[in-house]
Write an enzyme that holds these catalytic residues in place. Structure first.
Site, PDB file in Angstrom:
ATOM      1  N   CYS A   1       0.462 -15.116   4.845  1.00  0.00           N
ATOM      2  CA  CYS A   1      -0.580 -15.558   3.917  1.00  0.00           C
ATOM      3  C   CYS A   1      -0.028 -15.756   2.500  1.00  0.00           C
ATOM      4  CB  CYS A   1      -1.746 -14.582   3.938  1.00  0.00           C
ATOM      5  SG  CYS A   1      -1.254 -12.845   3.842  1.00  0.00           S
TER       6      CYS A   1
HETATM    7  N1  LIG Z   1      -4.795 -10.062   7.584  1.00  0.00           N
HETATM    8  C1  LIG Z   1      -4.259 -11.159   7.097  1.00  0.00           C
HETATM    9  O1  LIG Z   1      -4.680 -11.671   6.042  1.00  0.00           O
HETATM   10  C2  LIG Z   1      -3.099 -11.829   7.807  1.00  0.00           C
HETATM   11  C3  LIG Z   1      -2.659 -13.064   7.331  1.00  0.00           C
HETATM   12  C4  LIG Z   1      -1.594 -13.703   7.975  1.00  0.00           C
HETATM   13  C5  LIG Z   1      -0.985 -13.108   9.059  1.00  0.00           C
HETATM   14  N2  LIG Z   1      -1.409 -11.899   9.485  1.00  0.00           N
HETATM   15  C6  LIG Z   1      -0.731 -11.317  10.658  1.00  0.00           C
HETATM   16  O2  LIG Z   1      -1.584 -11.540  11.783  1.00  0.00           O
HETATM   17  C7  LIG Z   1      -1.507 -10.417  12.672  1.00  0.00           C
HETATM   18  C8  LIG Z   1      -2.900  -9.807  12.773  1.00  0.00           C
HETATM   19  O3  LIG Z   1      -3.263  -9.374  11.477  1.00  0.00           O
HETATM   20  P1  LIG Z   1      -4.669  -8.689  11.170  1.00  0.00           P
HETATM   21  O4  LIG Z   1      -4.629  -8.323   9.738  1.00  0.00           O
HETATM   22  O5  LIG Z   1      -5.768  -9.545  11.644  1.00  0.00           O
HETATM   23  O6  LIG Z   1      -4.524  -7.376  12.092  1.00  0.00           O
HETATM   24  P2  LIG Z   1      -5.462  -6.102  12.209  1.00  0.00           P
HETATM   25  O7  LIG Z   1      -6.822  -6.431  11.702  1.00  0.00           O
HETATM   26  O8  LIG Z   1      -4.754  -4.937  11.608  1.00  0.00           O
HETATM   27  O9  LIG Z   1      -5.512  -5.903  13.789  1.00  0.00           O
HETATM   28  C9  LIG Z   1      -4.346  -5.799  14.578  1.00  0.00           C
HETATM   29  C10 LIG Z   1      -4.790  -5.786  16.026  1.00  0.00           C
HETATM   30  O10 LIG Z   1      -3.650  -5.574  16.866  1.00  0.00           O
HETATM   31  C11 LIG Z   1      -4.006  -4.733  17.943  1.00  0.00           C
HETATM   32  N3  LIG Z   1      -2.894  -3.801  18.184  1.00  0.00           N
HETATM   33  C12 LIG Z   1      -2.349  -2.950  17.299  1.00  0.00           C
HETATM   34  N4  LIG Z   1      -1.315  -2.301  17.874  1.00  0.00           N
HETATM   35  C13 LIG Z   1      -1.224  -2.753  19.138  1.00  0.00           C
HETATM   36  C14 LIG Z   1      -0.351  -2.479  20.220  1.00  0.00           C
HETATM   37  N5  LIG Z   1       0.627  -1.572  20.110  1.00  0.00           N
HETATM   38  N6  LIG Z   1      -0.525  -3.143  21.387  1.00  0.00           N
HETATM   39  C15 LIG Z   1      -1.520  -4.052  21.511  1.00  0.00           C
HETATM   40  N7  LIG Z   1      -2.374  -4.356  20.502  1.00  0.00           N
HETATM   41  C16 LIG Z   1      -2.232  -3.723  19.337  1.00  0.00           C
HETATM   42  C17 LIG Z   1      -5.266  -3.975  17.533  1.00  0.00           C
HETATM   43  O11 LIG Z   1      -6.202  -4.230  18.536  1.00  0.00           O
HETATM   44  P3  LIG Z   1      -6.874  -3.081  19.420  1.00  0.00           P
HETATM   45  O12 LIG Z   1      -6.902  -1.812  18.623  1.00  0.00           O
HETATM   46  O13 LIG Z   1      -8.218  -3.638  19.722  1.00  0.00           O
HETATM   47  O14 LIG Z   1      -6.019  -2.969  20.631  1.00  0.00           O
HETATM   48  C18 LIG Z   1      -5.754  -4.667  16.276  1.00  0.00           C
HETATM   49  O15 LIG Z   1      -7.022  -5.263  16.449  1.00  0.00           O
HETATM   50  C19 LIG Z   1      -0.471  -9.444  12.065  1.00  0.00           C
HETATM   51  O16 LIG Z   1       0.776  -9.674  12.649  1.00  0.00           O
HETATM   52  C20 LIG Z   1      -0.470  -9.836  10.592  1.00  0.00           C
HETATM   53  O17 LIG Z   1       0.750  -9.541   9.964  1.00  0.00           O
HETATM   54  C21 LIG Z   1      -2.463 -11.243   8.899  1.00  0.00           C
END
Ligand SMILES: NC(=O)c1ccc[n+]([C@@H]2O[C@H](COP(=O)([O-])OP(=O)(O)OC[C@H]3O[C@@H](n4cnc5c(N)ncnc54)[C@H](OP(=O)(O)O)[C@@H]3O)[C@@H](O)[C@H]2O)c1
Length: 342
Positions: A151
């Site tokens: 982002c």
């Molecule tokens: N947030 C942002 O603004 C943003 C922007 C660009 C890119 N990203 C990237 O996009 C990805 C998702 O980001 P987010 O912020 O949306 O994440 P998040 O809200 O922190 O959620 C991460 C998800 O991954 C799952 N998870 C965590 N550990 C796991 C494991 N060991 N095995 C399987 N599932 C697992 C969890 O699902 P469950 O608990 O339901 O299993 C959780 O819902 C990340 O790689 C992040 O760096 C985020």
């Protein structure tokens, strides 16, 4: 036209929630499965009640996703987990869009340095396409592994890439001061995102060439400039839900007007870039809940005054799920704006 069958790994994440909202209303897409490790067998609308009636799918355990027929799989998982779980799908020829950092860096040694572990599938790094449509549209169209950019990275690269491409030799140094809403830290619980820690506060973190988005920014600027480029990048946490504002200081002999003209020309036909006047600076409220990147140029005019680029995006849309859908549209030959203008 048949709808593209979509799977989403890590659907309970913030970016997963955004993807579901976008894809549920997309004219050419159908979500066929969503996964969660912690909430398998629950409905996604039990986690996000606002999805009730929009998408009521049952969450599968990640290993059950492999039995579902699909055309495209999005991953909203943390880095490392993401590549591990995507490999079998890549091997089956399913086109994947990874929102994590796992396929963004070309060099596995750089990946290990910044992410502190060996890359689980370095053989795929070269093949992966960096998913910034404004720069790699042609390669994205045929990509089988799409690495959706970070982002902060998107907010910084968009104003800078046309400059490094054309007047890169005249740029001596750059400093990016970026501020992000708390959803940038994800839904997973962390002390910094507790209400009392974040509210009525603004703090810098990972300063001094330590934030993991740094190598991604430097990789892409170096490709554009055809020389190694280094950046000083200082991220900050803002007490708002979503959005990123980046203020980028560019030390160059060129004027702000020249920089603006170069960037405006490069993006003349881009559906999601909006140039603003210095008198009408980009602001987070102007892009929140949209896939736009707004930008403006000011400053410069003397040997010691840098040109200043300001850019604003929604971290969950142009910085993540919106850009991922934009990439999907390009990969599947759809209108690039399908499902994204609302
Ligand atoms: N947030 C942002 O603004 C943003 C922007 C660009 C890119 N990203 C990237 O996009 C990805 C998702 O980001 P987010 O912020 O949306 O994440 P998040 O809200 O922190 O959620 C991460 C998800 O991954 C799952 N998870 C965590 N550990 C796991 C494991 N060991 N095995 C399987 N599932 C697992 C969890 O699902 P469950 O608990 O339901 O299993 C959780 O819902 C990340 O790689 C992040 O760096 C985020």
């Amino acid at each position: 036209m048949e709808k593209i069958r979509i799977g989403i790994l890590g659907a309970t994440s913030y970016t997963g929630n955004e993807l579901i909202r976008l894809l549920a209303f997309h004219p050419n897409a159908e979500i066929v499965c969503v996964s969660s490790q912690s909430y398998a067998s629950k409905r996604i609308c039990d986690i996000y009640p606002e999805l009730k009636g929009i998408f009521d799918g049952i969450l599968l355990a990640p290993d059950a996703v492999s039995s579902v027929a699909m055309d495209c799989l999005f991953s909203c998982l943390p880095h490392a987990v993401s590549a591990e779980l995507l490999i079998p799908f890549i091997e089956k020829g399913i086109r994947v869009i990874d929102l994590s950092a796992d396929f963004r860096l070309k060099d596995p040694v750089t990946y290990k340095t910044w992410y502190m572990h060996e890359h689980p599938s370095p053989e795929y790094l070269e093949q992966a396409v960096f998913g910034l449509p404004e720069r790699y549209r042609n390669a994205i169209a045929t990509a089988s592994i799409l690495a959706n950019p970070g982002c902060y990275v998107t907010s910084i690269l968009l104003p800078l890439l046309p400059l490094f491409e054309t007047i890169g030799k005249s740029i001596d140094w750059i400093i990016a001061d970026s501020k992000s809403g708390v959803s940038g830290a994800g839904r997973t619980l962390k002390l910094v995102s507790h209400f009392v820690e974040a509210n009525e506060n603004c703090s810098a973190y990972s300063v001094g060439h330590t934030h993991r988005h740094t190598p991604e920014i430097e990789q892409e600027l170096s490709f554009a400039a055809r020389r190694p480029v280094s950046i000083t990048f200082s991220p900050h946490l803002l007490p708002i839900n979503r959005g990123i504002l980046s203020t980028i200081y560019i030390h160059t002999r060129e004027s702000a007007q020249t920089c603006k003209e170069i960037v405006a020309e490069a993006y003349a036909n881009e559906p999601f870039i909006r140039m603003r006047e210095a008198s009408d600076m980009p602001r987070i409220a102007g892009v929140a809940h949209t896939n736009y990147c707004d930008m403006a140029f000011a400053g410069g005019g003397s040997e010691i005054q840098p040109v200043i680029a300001i850019s604003a995006i929604d971290n969950l849309l142009k910085g993540a799920s919106g850009q991922a859908v934009q990439n999907m549209n390009i990969m599947f030959g759809l209108s690039e704006t399908a499902g994204l203008l609302r």
